[in-house]
Design a protein around this motif. Structure first.
Motif, PDB file in Angstrom:
ATOM      1  N   SER A  94      30.785  38.625  40.574  1.00 36.93           N
ATOM      2  CA  SER A  94      31.848  39.318  41.303  1.00 36.93           C
ATOM      3  C   SER A  94      33.105  39.443  40.441  1.00 36.93           C
ATOM      4  CB  SER A  94      32.181  38.574  42.594  1.00 36.93           C
ATOM      5  OG  SER A  94      33.202  39.249  43.295  1.00 36.93           O
ATOM      6  N   SER A  95      33.594  40.648  40.302  1.00 35.03           N
ATOM      7  CA  SER A  95      34.717  40.942  39.407  1.00 35.03           C
ATOM      8  C   SER A  95      35.728  41.840  40.106  1.00 35.03           C
ATOM      9  CB  SER A  95      34.222  41.658  38.139  1.00 35.03           C
ATOM     10  OG  SER A  95      33.258  40.899  37.450  1.00 35.03           O
ATOM     11  N   ARG A  96      36.942  41.827  39.581  1.00 33.20           N
ATOM     12  CA  ARG A  96      37.967  42.775  40.019  1.00 33.20           C
ATOM     13  C   ARG A  96      37.826  44.026  39.161  1.00 33.20           C
ATOM     14  NH1 ARG A  96      43.063  39.314  38.837  1.00 33.20           N
ATOM     15  NH2 ARG A  96      41.673  38.815  37.094  1.00 33.20           N
ATOM     16  N   GLY A 145      29.031  44.170  45.454  1.00 33.08           N
ATOM     17  CA  GLY A 145      29.854  43.053  45.898  1.00 33.08           C
ATOM     18  C   GLY A 145      31.120  42.797  45.112  1.00 33.08           C
ATOM     19  N   HIS A 146      31.535  43.742  44.284  1.00 32.69           N
ATOM     20  CA  HIS A 146      32.746  43.564  43.493  1.00 32.69           C
ATOM     21  C   HIS A 146      33.982  44.020  44.277  1.00 32.69           C
ATOM     22  CE1 HIS A 146      30.415  42.718  39.818  1.00 32.69           C
ATOM     23  NE2 HIS A 146      29.569  43.613  40.285  1.00 32.69           N
ATOM     24  N   GLN A 147      35.146  43.564  43.827  1.00 33.25           N
ATOM     25  CA  GLN A 147      36.418  43.943  44.448  1.00 33.25           C
ATOM     26  C   GLN A 147      36.946  45.182  43.730  1.00 33.25           C
ATOM     27  OE1 GLN A 147      39.060  40.426  44.583  1.00 33.25           O
ATOM     28  NE2 GLN A 147      37.253  39.259  43.960  1.00 33.25           N
ATOM     29  N   VAL A 148      36.865  46.317  44.389  1.00 29.97           N
ATOM     30  CA  VAL A 148      37.155  47.590  43.746  1.00 29.97           C
ATOM     31  C   VAL A 148      38.438  48.193  44.302  1.00 29.97           C
ATOM     32  CG1 VAL A 148      36.314  49.938  43.311  1.00 29.97           C
ATOM     33  CG2 VAL A 148      34.706  48.012  43.389  1.00 29.97           C
ATOM     34  N   THR A 149      39.309  48.625  43.400  1.00 27.63           N
ATOM     35  CA  THR A 149      40.490  49.387  43.790  1.00 27.63           C
ATOM     36  C   THR A 149      40.572  50.634  42.923  1.00 27.63           C
ATOM     37  OG1 THR A 149      41.866  48.031  42.315  1.00 27.63           O
ATOM     38  CG2 THR A 149      41.817  47.427  44.653  1.00 27.63           C
ATOM     39  N   TRP A 173      29.943  49.833  42.349  1.00 25.79           N
ATOM     40  CA  TRP A 173      30.564  48.514  42.171  1.00 25.79           C
ATOM     41  C   TRP A 173      30.812  47.836  43.515  1.00 25.79           C
ATOM     42  CZ3 TRP A 173      30.957  45.877  37.714  1.00 25.79           C
ATOM     43  CH2 TRP A 173      30.767  46.584  36.526  1.00 25.79           C
ATOM     44  N   ARG A 174      31.215  48.605  44.512  1.00 29.97           N
ATOM     45  CA  ARG A 174      31.420  48.016  45.846  1.00 29.97           C
ATOM     46  C   ARG A 174      30.099  47.533  46.424  1.00 29.97           C
ATOM     47  NH1 ARG A 174      35.246  52.596  47.024  1.00 29.97           N
ATOM     48  NH2 ARG A 174      37.339  51.710  46.871  1.00 29.97           N
ATOM     49  N   GLU A 193      45.079  42.855  35.659  1.00 30.99           N
ATOM     50  CA  GLU A 193      44.615  42.582  37.017  1.00 30.99           C
ATOM     51  C   GLU A 193      43.104  42.746  37.170  1.00 30.99           C
ATOM     52  OE1 GLU A 193      46.786  44.870  39.885  1.00 30.99           O
ATOM     53  OE2 GLU A 193      48.692  44.603  38.829  1.00 30.99           O
TER      54      GLU A 193
END
Length: 339
Positions: free
Chosen positions: A86-88, A107-111, A103-104, A124
Motif C-alpha cells: 500500500s502506497s501513497r 488498495g493504494h491511497q490515490v489522489t 491503483w485504487r 507526499e
C-alpha cells in the motif's frame, strides 16, 4: 468499467446512423495505420516464442536495455499496482483514468493532481504517475525535471511511472533510454502511432528485477503470434516511421488551426489529438454526433478531445460540421475559450 473513446457501435445505435457512415475522432489513434503484411500460417498455428527477434527490434526502436512485451500498456497499468505494498500515489489529472482506477483497486491511497502539484508535492508520495504527453491535456515535461523527480522518489524506494503512449511522434522526449534506473518505469504502446490498436500490444521499459516481477504476474504468452510477427516488422520499418512522424506533427497542427478557426481554440493536445475545455462540451459533442462525427467527451472538466481525420474528405466533413454548428442559434452564445 471506465468510459473510453471508440464506442462507435453504441453511438451508431443511439443516433440511428450506420457505423460505416461515422467519422470516428474519439480515440487519438493514428488514422493512417502501418500496412500489415500477410501473416504466415505458422504465426497462427504455433505458440508464440520469446526468442523470435521481437525484443531485439523493440530494444533498438525504444532505446531501452530491458523491456517486456505486454498485451497493450493497459495490461501493465492493471498489473503494476499489484507489485507494491500500500502506497501513497499521485496521479496526473485530468489524464487517462485507468491509472487511478488500477491503483485504487489494488488498495493504494490515490489522489489526483495537476502536474505542477505533483512536482511540488513529490515528498507526499511513494508513486507518481505521469502521462507524457498527457492525454487529453498534452502536458509535456523536460527530461531533467523528470529525472530529478524520479531521483527524489527512488531515494526512498518510490516509483515514477510514465505512460508514453502518445510520444512516438517526438521520440527524442522519451525516457526509455533511462529506464534501467531503479524505480523508473516507462510504458509504450504500438496502438497509437502505428495505428494497430487491435493488436493489443505494448512494452514496459524498466529495470530487470521489476520486469521479472511483472512477467511473473502476467504469465506466459502476453502477445499472440500474429501480433509479434507484425510488430517485429513495424518496429523495424524506419522509413515509414520517419515519414509518419512528420505527417502526424503537421496534421496535429492542422487540427489545432481548424478548431481555432471555428472558435474552438484548443486547451492542449499532441500530434495525435487536440483537446478543448468548454462548459458546453456536451452540446458540442451531441451536435457533432447528430452529424455522424464522434468525439471523446469528458465530464470533469467539461471538455472534448478531437482525434485526427484521415482522408481529405474527412477533414472537409469536420470543417463543414463545425461551420454548421456555429450557425446554430443554440451555440451562438459561446464561441470562445472557457478554461
Amino acid at each position: 468499467m471506465l468510459e473510453h473513446g471508440g464506442r462507435l457501435l453504441r453511438a451508431a445505435q443511439r443516433y440511428g446512423i450506420p457505423a460505416q457512415d461515422w467519422l470516428d475522432l474519439s480515440t487519438g489513434i493514428n488514422p493512417v495505420a502501418w500496412p500489415v503484411p500477410a501473416i504466415p500460417a505458422r504465426a497462427w498455428h504455433r505458440l508464440p516464442e520469446d526468442d523470435d527477434g521481437l525484443l531485439d527490434v523493440a530494444r533498438d526502436y525504444y532505446g531501452a536495455g530491458d523491456l517486456l512485451a505486454v498485451a497493450g500498456s493497459q495490461a501493465a497499468i492493471q498489473a503494476l499496482p499489484e507489485l507494491r505494498a500500500s502506497s501513497r500515489v499521485g496521479v496526473l489529472a485530468p489524464g487517462y483514468a485507468e491509472h487511478a482506477h488500477a491503483w485504487r483497486r489494488a488498495g493504494h491511497q490515490v489522489t489526483m493532481h495537476s502536474a505542477a502539484e505533483l512536482f511540488a508535492r513529490a515528498d507526499e508520495f511513494e508513486v507518481i504517475v505521469l502521462i507524457h504527453p498527457n492525454n487529453p491535456g498534452g502536458d509535456a515535461f523536460e527530461r531533467d525535471a523528470l529525472l530529478a523527480l524520479h531521483a527524489q522518489l527512488a531515494a526512498r524506494g518510490g516509483w515514477l511511472l510514465i505512460d508514453e503512449a502518445f510520444i512516438d511522434a517526438t521520440p527524442e522526449r522519451s525516457l526509455c533510454a533511462d529506464s534501467a534506473r531503479e524505480g523508473l518505469i516507462v510504458l509504450r504502446s504500438v496502438g497509437k502511432f502505428f495505428g494497430l490498436a487491435g493488436a493489443r500490444a505494448g512494452f514496459v521499459c524498466a529495470a530487470p528485477a521489476l520486469l521479472e516481477g511483472l512477467r511473473d504476474r502476467l504469465g506466459p504468452w502476453t502477445l499472440t503470434g500474429p501480433a509479434r510477427y507484425a510488430l517485429r516488422h513495424a518496429l523495424a520499418d524506419r522509413d515509414w516511421q520517419t515519414s509518419m512522424r512528420a505527417q502526424l506533427l503537421a496534421q496535429g497542427a492542422r487540427l489545432a488551426r481548424l478548431l481555432s478557426a471555428h472558435g474552438l481554440a484548443p486547451s492542449g493536445g499532441s500530434a495525435f489529438f487536440q483537446w478543448r475545455r468548454d462548459r458546453r462540451a456536451l452540446q458540442w459533442h451531441q451536435a457533432l454526433a447528430e452529424r455522424g462525427i464522434l468525439t471523446r467527451l469528458f465530464e470533469q472538466p467539461p471538455s472534448l478531445r478531437f482525434g485526427l481525420p484521415g482522408a481529405e474528405h474527412e477533414w472537409q466533413r469536420l470543417d463543414d460540421a463545425l461551420a454548421q454548428i456555429r450557425k446554430d442559434a443554440t451555440m451562438h452564445d459561446h464561441d470562445g475559450s472557457d478554461t
